[in-house]
Design a protein around this motif. Structure first.
Motif, short mmCIF file in Angstrom:
data_model
loop_
_atom_site.label_atom_id
_atom_site.label_comp_id
_atom_site.label_asym_id
_atom_site.label_seq_id
_atom_site.Cartn_x
_atom_site.Cartn_y
_atom_site.Cartn_z
N ASN A 17 0.84 -1.20 0.00
CA ASN A 17 0.00 0.00 0.00
C ASN A 17 0.87 1.25 0.00
OD1 ASN A 17 -1.47 2.30 1.34
ND2 ASN A 17 -3.14 0.83 1.23
N THR A 18 0.73 2.08 -1.03
CA THR A 18 1.59 3.25 -1.20
C THR A 18 1.42 4.27 -0.08
OG1 THR A 18 1.60 2.97 -3.60
CG2 THR A 18 2.12 5.16 -2.76
N TYR A 19 0.19 4.45 0.39
CA TYR A 19 -0.04 5.39 1.48
C TYR A 19 0.74 4.99 2.72
CZ TYR A 19 -2.28 8.10 5.13
OH TYR A 19 -2.50 8.94 6.19
N CYS A 20 0.70 3.70 3.05
CA CYS A 20 1.44 3.21 4.22
C CYS A 20 2.93 3.44 4.06
CB CYS A 20 1.17 1.73 4.44
SG CYS A 20 -0.56 1.34 4.80
N LEU A 21 3.44 3.17 2.86
CA LEU A 21 4.86 3.37 2.59
C LEU A 21 5.26 4.83 2.82
CD1 LEU A 21 7.58 2.25 1.50
CD2 LEU A 21 6.79 2.93 -0.78
N LEU A 22 4.49 5.74 2.25
CA LEU A 22 4.80 7.17 2.39
C LEU A 22 4.79 7.61 3.85
CD1 LEU A 22 2.89 8.87 -0.56
CD2 LEU A 22 5.33 9.07 -0.07
N GLU A 23 3.76 7.21 4.59
CA GLU A 23 3.67 7.63 5.99
C GLU A 23 4.84 7.11 6.81
OE1 GLU A 23 0.81 7.43 9.94
OE2 GLU A 23 0.07 6.62 8.06
N THR A 38 9.32 -3.99 3.44
CA THR A 38 9.37 -5.30 2.80
C THR A 38 7.97 -5.86 2.57
OG1 THR A 38 10.27 -7.55 2.99
CG2 THR A 38 9.57 -6.51 5.02
N SER A 39 7.82 -6.54 1.45
CA SER A 39 6.52 -7.09 1.07
C SER A 39 6.72 -8.39 0.33
CB SER A 39 5.76 -6.10 0.19
OG SER A 39 4.55 -6.66 -0.27
N GLU A 40 5.79 -9.32 0.54
CA GLU A 40 5.80 -10.58 -0.21
C GLU A 40 5.07 -10.41 -1.54
OE1 GLU A 40 5.77 -13.91 3.29
OE2 GLU A 40 3.88 -12.87 2.90
N SER A 41 4.44 -9.27 -1.73
CA SER A 41 3.67 -9.01 -2.94
C SER A 41 4.32 -7.87 -3.73
CB SER A 41 2.23 -8.62 -2.57
OG SER A 41 1.57 -8.00 -3.66
N ASN A 42 4.17 -7.90 -5.06
CA ASN A 42 4.68 -6.80 -5.88
C ASN A 42 3.59 -5.79 -6.20
OD1 ASN A 42 3.16 -8.28 -7.66
ND2 ASN A 42 4.77 -8.55 -9.18
N TYR A 43 2.52 -5.77 -5.37
CA TYR A 43 1.43 -4.81 -5.55
C TYR A 43 1.98 -3.38 -5.50
CZ TYR A 43 -2.73 -2.07 -4.30
OH TYR A 43 -3.72 -1.12 -4.25
N MET A 44 1.66 -2.56 -6.48
CA MET A 44 2.08 -1.16 -6.58
C MET A 44 3.61 -1.02 -6.65
SD MET A 44 -0.72 0.56 -6.75
CE MET A 44 -0.26 2.25 -6.46
N GLU A 45 4.28 -2.04 -7.17
CA GLU A 45 5.75 -2.04 -7.16
C GLU A 45 6.32 -0.85 -7.92
OE1 GLU A 45 9.53 -4.91 -8.42
OE2 GLU A 45 7.46 -5.59 -8.71
N ALA A 46 5.81 -0.59 -9.14
CA ALA A 46 6.35 0.49 -9.95
C ALA A 46 6.18 1.85 -9.26
CB ALA A 46 5.67 0.51 -11.32
N THR A 47 4.98 2.09 -8.69
CA THR A 47 4.73 3.35 -7.99
C THR A 47 5.64 3.49 -6.77
OG1 THR A 47 2.41 3.32 -8.69
CG2 THR A 47 2.98 4.74 -6.83
N ASN A 48 5.78 2.41 -6.01
CA ASN A 48 6.62 2.47 -4.81
C ASN A 48 8.09 2.66 -5.16
OD1 ASN A 48 4.37 2.17 -3.20
ND2 ASN A 48 4.59 -0.04 -2.99
#
Length: 220
Positions: A17-23, A38-48
């Motif tokens: 989740n990009t919001y969580c990353l930013l905060e 760290t994440s087991e998923s590549n969800y939103m990988e490019a944005t992050n």
């Protein structure tokens, strides 16, 4: 006097989740900690990854080590959390099952935050049509009803045991039960006779990133 120290390295375990990353990045920088997301998923990988590039450029512009912020995609989260002596605190963000998984494998202190999981306790069926509309909007709702639950204390105990800790609602015409629910349920967002479905916002207390000490000196 009072002293505030940074922890060192924070590990964020989350779903991308990009919001969580930013905060978490912002609060880590403000408190002079480094952070590994760290994440087991590549969800939103490019944005992050784009966010990581921008953050690192800003850090370099202010002559701060750009490696204070790192992103790691791995299926070996257990290895990271059991053997990395440099990580001082783990913050896991997700539903209850994900929280429990990380707690069980981590050898480091874990702080849990939930989101996108909701609880509804129903005592008053007058709002049933409204509740049905709420349930239609999300698959991530745990429903508790008065039938089979002896009293408000048991309902609160069940929710506290099962909840991800994000958002809970009670539907009741009993003001005392509503008050008990608001006071005792251990979730970040609690409501009475209204929908628990709120925007996915995870507010991480900045105090989790620092060590605070009270220091006492003898009188001169």
């Amino acid at each position: 006097g009072k002293q505030t120290d940074n922890l060192g390295t924070i590990c964020l375990v989350y779903d991308g989740n990009t919001y969580c990353l930013l905060e978490l990045i912002l609060k880590a920088i403000l408190t002079h900690n480094s952070i590994i997301a760290t994440s087991e998923s590549n969800y939103m990988e490019a944005t992050n990854e784009l966010i990581l590039i921008l953050v690192r450029r800003i850090l370099e512009a202010y002559k701060i080590d750009k490696n204070l912020v790192q992103i790691l995609y791995t299926s070996q989260v257990e290895e990271l959390l059991s053997n990395n002596a440099s990580i001082k605190k783990v913050i896991v963000i997700g539903n209850r099952s994900f929280q429990e998984k990380i707690k069980n494998i981590s050898k480091i202190e874990v702080i849990s935050k939930g989101y996108n999981n909701f609880d509804i306790y129903i005592e008053d069926l007058k709002n049933l049509h409204f509740i049905e509309r709420i349930v239609e909007k999300s698959n991530n709702i745990d429903i508790y009803v008065k039938s089979g639950i002896e009293d408000i204390d048991e309902a609160i105990a069940q929710i506290n045991f099962n909840t991800s800790g994000y958002s809970s609602s009670i539907f009741t015409n009993n003001s005392q039960n509503a008050s008990d629910f608001l006071r005792e349920v251990k979730t970040d967002n609690i409501s009475v006779n209204s929908s628990p479905l709120i925007k996915e916002i995870v507010d991480i207390d900045i105090n989790l990133f620092v060590i605070k000490k009270n220091m006492f000196y003898p009188n001169p």
